[in-house]
Enzyme design. Structure first.
Site, PDB file in Angstrom:
ATOM      1  CG  HIS A 178      -2.645   8.194   6.999  1.00  0.00           C
ATOM      2  ND1 HIS A 178      -4.011   8.270   7.148  1.00  0.00           N
ATOM      3  CD2 HIS A 178      -2.259   7.005   7.532  1.00  0.00           C
ATOM      4  CE1 HIS A 178      -4.432   7.164   7.744  1.00  0.00           C
ATOM      5  NE2 HIS A 178      -3.403   6.377   7.987  1.00  0.00           N
ATOM      6  CG  ASP A 194      -2.933   1.553   9.186  1.00  0.00           C
ATOM      7  OD1 ASP A 194      -3.000   2.486  10.013  1.00  0.00           O
ATOM      8  OD2 ASP A 194      -3.562   1.561   8.114  1.00  0.00           O
TER       9      ASP A 194
HETATM   10 MN    MN Z   1      -3.149   4.439   8.935  1.00  0.00          MN
END
Ligand code: MN
Length: 319
Positions: A160, A282
């Site tokens: 990430h 997300d």
């Molecule tokens: Mn993220």
């Protein structure tokens, strides 16, 4: 259609401190709203999942997490605390939530042990790594045992984005380019290429790296990587496979987190194939409504849609 989302974030009152560097990029009111949603599981998150038809969220601690902790022992302890917390959330809603562990990469041995504990005892499905750890990347020799354990456990490492170690000269005077709009993607794609070109996947061919944000731009670069790798005669490096793209196709999977446009999705489908792409939102940094509307209406076959929405995640994570 059933949907599993892999890059969905939470934080806790004890861990929110670690997100303050990222929070500085937000307008204070925006951050307040995001923080509320990061701390919540049942008041807004689950009702939204119901509303938009997201069956499962694979949860992870918000970037940059324990990797920015300066005291190694504290980082190790907090990774375990965060993973125990996450496992409790999953235990309360086992059909709706799953999780990726936090790892304190400041201590590679402890990170291996915690990945093992998180997977075998807590039932988490891999780990989410937030970029570099005090300037060190996942291709460092000291992380080879982590790759070895991830491969042995059959779980992925999700790479990430996070802020780069230093601010690049070419970003000077352009604050808007620092963060999710641009620099995080370049940083994360570069980190992934370090892993590829270090031969990590020659040593651990069963290992899987997951990249968000439609592969951080890499799917559009495969031909050029292969072409210039051959032209430059590999600059003295050796890889077991002929083309860098072989590793990107076979050891890297990507998610649609934060990218809701047909062109990069279709390009990624052509570059990597439908077996390598997975749906994500997300949340709460991006909205569920837009992500779901995008994937439900993308101009792809129903079989590819099913692979992206749930079949690939079920296979990868054993859900
Ligand atoms: Mn993220």
């Amino acid at each position: 259609m059933r949907k599993i989302a892999l890059e969905e974030h939470f934080t806790t009152d004890a861990m929110k401190y670690y997100s303050l560097p990222g929070a500085a990029m937000f307008d204070p009111a925006q951050w307040e709203t995001s923080l509320k949603r990061l701390l919540d599981f049942t008041d807004v998150r689950l009702p939204q999942m119901d509303e938009y038809g997201i069956d499962v969220e694979v949860l992870s601690l918000l970037s940059p997490g324990v990797q920015v902790e300066k005291d190694t022992a504290t980082a190790v302890r907090n990774a375990a605390v965060s993973n125990d917390f996450l496992a409790e959330v999953v235990a309360k809603h086992p059909t709706r939530f799953s999780g990726f562990a936090s790892l304190a990469l400041q201590d590679p041995d402890a990170a291996v042990a915690e990945l093992d504990r998180a997977v075998t005892q807590l039932g988490l499905r891999g780990a989410l790594i937030n970029g570099h750890t005090h300037g060190e990347y996942l291709d460092a020799d000291k992380y080879l045992p982590l790759w070895e354990r991830a491969e042995a456990l059959g779980v992925p490492l999700y790479l990430h984005p996070a802020n780069s170690y230093d601010t690049w000269h070419n970003l000077g005077g352009h604050e808007e380019l620092i963060g999710p709009m641009w620099s995080w993607g370049v940083e994360t794609a570069t980190h992934a290429l370090r892993i590829v070109f270090s031969g990590v996947f020659d040593r651990f061919p069963g290992a899987t790296l997951v990249l968000g944000h439609m592969g951080e731009g890499l799917p559009s670069m495969l031909w050029r990587l292969d072409s210039r790798w051959a032209f430059l005669d590999h600059r003295g490096r050796k890889l077991g496979k002929e083309r860098p793209s072989d590793y990107i196709r076979e050891n890297i999977m990507i998610t649609t987190s934060g990218v809701c446009a047909p062109a990069p999705l279709l390009g990624s489908l052509l570059a990597l194939g439908a077996d390598r792409i997975m749906f994500s939102t997300d949340y709460p940094m991006e909205g569920n409504a837009e992500a779901v509307h995008f994937i439900d209406n993308a101009p792809i076959s129903e079989l590819d849609r099913a692979k992206i929405c749930h079949l690939n995640a079920e296979r990868l994570l054993g859900l």
